[in-house]
Design an enzyme around this catalytic site. Structure first.
Site, PDB file in Angstrom:
ATOM      1  CB  THR A  58      -0.893   0.070   1.262  1.00 27.43           C
ATOM      2  OG1 THR A  58      -0.054   0.002   2.415  1.00 27.43           O
ATOM      3  CG2 THR A  58      -1.906  -1.053   1.314  1.00 27.43           C
ATOM      4  CB  ILE A  59       0.630   4.625  -1.488  1.00 32.68           C
ATOM      5  CG1 ILE A  59       1.149   6.028  -1.142  1.00 32.68           C
ATOM      6  CG2 ILE A  59      -0.850   4.686  -1.841  1.00 32.68           C
ATOM      7  CD1 ILE A  59       1.062   7.041  -2.309  1.00 32.68           C
ATOM      8  CB  SER A  60       2.076   5.083   4.139  1.00 29.52           C
ATOM      9  OG  SER A  60       2.866   3.932   4.248  1.00 29.52           O
ATOM     10  CG  HIS A  65       3.789   9.204   3.107  1.00 29.58           C
ATOM     11  ND1 HIS A  65       2.869   8.961   2.124  1.00 29.58           N
ATOM     12  CD2 HIS A  65       4.573   8.100   3.173  1.00 29.58           C
ATOM     13  CE1 HIS A  65       3.085   7.748   1.603  1.00 29.58           C
ATOM     14  NE2 HIS A  65       4.105   7.213   2.227  1.00 29.58           N
ATOM     15  CD  GLU A 115       9.166  -2.270  -2.727  1.00 33.45           C
ATOM     16  OE1 GLU A 115       9.115  -3.508  -2.786  1.00 33.45           O
ATOM     17  OE2 GLU A 115       8.501  -1.627  -1.921  1.00 33.45           O
ATOM     18  CG  HIS A 116      11.041  -7.453  -0.859  1.00 36.18           C
ATOM     19  ND1 HIS A 116      10.785  -8.472   0.018  1.00 36.18           N
ATOM     20  CD2 HIS A 116       9.876  -6.789  -1.025  1.00 36.18           C
ATOM     21  CE1 HIS A 116       9.512  -8.422   0.361  1.00 36.18           C
ATOM     22  NE2 HIS A 116       8.945  -7.421  -0.250  1.00 36.18           N
ATOM     23  N   GLY A 150      15.692  -4.860   2.061  1.00 35.52           N
ATOM     24  CA  GLY A 150      15.928  -3.650   2.853  1.00 35.52           C
ATOM     25  C   GLY A 150      16.234  -3.905   4.316  1.00 35.52           C
ATOM     26  CB  THR A 230       7.966 -10.426   4.068  1.00 41.34           C
ATOM     27  OG1 THR A 230       7.866  -9.827   2.759  1.00 41.34           O
ATOM     28  CG2 THR A 230       6.781 -10.032   4.915  1.00 41.34           C
TER      29      THR A 230
HETATM   30  N1  SAH Z   1       6.639   3.817   1.499  1.00 42.22           N
HETATM   31  C1  SAH Z   1       5.775   3.039   0.655  1.00 42.22           C
HETATM   32  C2  SAH Z   1       5.208   1.911   1.494  1.00 42.22           C
HETATM   33  C3  SAH Z   1       4.896   0.720   0.726  1.00 42.22           C
HETATM   34  S1  SAH Z   1       4.254  -0.601   1.736  1.00 42.22           S
HETATM   35  C4  SAH Z   1       4.661   3.918   0.106  1.00 42.22           C
HETATM   36  O1  SAH Z   1       4.123   4.711   0.862  1.00 42.22           O
HETATM   37  O2  SAH Z   1       4.312   3.807  -1.077  1.00 42.22           O
HETATM   38  C5  SAH Z   1       5.723  -1.402   2.273  1.00 42.22           C
HETATM   39  C6  SAH Z   1       6.660  -1.824   1.179  1.00 42.22           C
HETATM   40  O3  SAH Z   1       7.739  -2.548   1.752  1.00 42.22           O
HETATM   41  C7  SAH Z   1       6.042  -2.729   0.128  1.00 42.22           C
HETATM   42  O4  SAH Z   1       6.170  -2.103  -1.110  1.00 42.22           O
HETATM   43  C8  SAH Z   1       6.874  -4.017   0.201  1.00 42.22           C
HETATM   44  O5  SAH Z   1       7.092  -4.625  -1.060  1.00 42.22           O
HETATM   45  C9  SAH Z   1       8.169  -3.514   0.813  1.00 42.22           C
HETATM   46  N2  SAH Z   1       8.969  -4.521   1.506  1.00 42.22           N
HETATM   47  C10 SAH Z   1       8.522  -5.512   2.346  1.00 42.22           C
HETATM   48  N3  SAH Z   1       9.557  -6.241   2.792  1.00 42.22           N
HETATM   49  C11 SAH Z   1      10.686  -5.730   2.224  1.00 42.22           C
HETATM   50  C12 SAH Z   1      12.072  -6.057   2.312  1.00 42.22           C
HETATM   51  N4  SAH Z   1      12.508  -7.099   3.048  1.00 42.22           N
HETATM   52  N5  SAH Z   1      12.945  -5.306   1.606  1.00 42.22           N
HETATM   53  C13 SAH Z   1      12.518  -4.255   0.842  1.00 42.22           C
HETATM   54  N6  SAH Z   1      11.223  -3.909   0.719  1.00 42.22           N
HETATM   55  C14 SAH Z   1      10.309  -4.629   1.413  1.00 42.22           C
END
Ligand code: SAH
Length: 234
Positions: A58-60, A65, A115-116, A150, A230
């Site tokens: 999700t976009i937070s 933010h 991003e993963h 990450g 994850t």
């Molecule tokens: N800041 C983003 C939040 C996206 S939700 C926004 O506001 O648009 C969280 C994000 O973390 C997801 O896109 C998910 O794919 C990513 N994520 C989850 N586990 C991760 C990991 N181990 N390494 C990198 N990104 C990860």
């Protein structure tokens, strides 16, 4: 409370966040005004709520933010002591916050979104490419999107040992990961949601500071519900 900041336009949304004291600093307000959330949120862009962006991400919500940027602000903006801020955005997702922080770091600054999920890395870059300023940030490498886990933080090839002034974590962590702490500069700050227990259903955002001498301290800020950090899906 969140819904009270929703607006009909980007400007409305930001003015409401300002009025509700969620955006507090003029520089943060200016940065948010420069970025159209509609380039990043596929639906209900000016509502103060999270929206799905695919891949279970999700976009937070805008107020989250805003709170994250307000907390990291002293480490995001250029100063004599920190002429070229380096910022890591873990779980960059839509790329919205990566863009906002790129507005704040200035000409010499760098923001890396990690991003993963490869299609989400691409989505972030694609969204940033929707505005002229975003395209400029990508072309100058002020903003970059990378694929990786990450939880290990991130080391930019060719920029080993440079570390990060600020690390924003956009998904909930099981703990403050050691690699993030190692890569954090002295001084530096991490904004990170951390699970309260193993189930991960209850979480708090922590503000983790490393001072000039390298001493680490942590402050618990408030309770949240983020998706977890994850392993990458197979
Ligand atoms: N800041 C983003 C939040 C996206 S939700 C926004 O506001 O648009 C969280 C994000 O973390 C997801 O896109 C998910 O794919 C990513 N994520 C989850 N586990 C991760 C990991 N181990 N390494 C990198 N990104 C990860």
């Amino acid at each position: 409370m969140a819904w009270r900041s929703s607006g009909a336009t980007n400007r409305d949304l930001i003015e409401n966040l300002w009025r509700n004291d969620l955006i507090k600093s003029p520089s943060v307000k200016a940065a948010f005004l420069k970025v159209d959330r509609a380039h990043y949120a596929p639906s209900a862009a000016y509502e103060d709520s999270p929206q799905p962006i695919g891949h279970s991400a999700t976009i937070s919500a805008p107020h989250m933010h805003a709170t994250a940027v307000e907390n990291l602000l002293p480490y995001l903006t250029p100063s004599e002591a920190r002429p070229a801020p380096r910022v890591l955005d873990v779980g960059s997702g839509s790329g919205y916050l990566t863009h906002i922080m790129a507005e704040l770091v200035g000409d010499k600054g760098t923001v890396v979104g990690i991003e993963h999920i490869t299609p989400l890395r691409e989505l972030g870059e694609e969204n940033m490419g929707k505005s002229e300023e975003g395209r400029k940030f990508l072309a100058s490498k002020r903003a970059r999107f990378r694929v990786g886990d990450g939880r290990k933080g991130w080391v930019e090839p060719g920029e080993e040992g440079q570390g990060w002034d600020a690390i924003h974590v956009g998904a909930s962590a099981a703990r403050v990961h050691e690699e993030m702490l190692e890569q954090l500069k002295s001084p530096g700050r991490i904004f990170i949601p951390v699970d309260d227990d193993e189930g991960g259903w209850s979480q708090h955002v922590w503000c983790v500071d490393k001072d000039e001498e390298g001493k680490v301290s942590k402050r618990k800020l408030f309770g949240v519900r983020y998706v977890p950090l994850t392993d990458a899906p197979k």
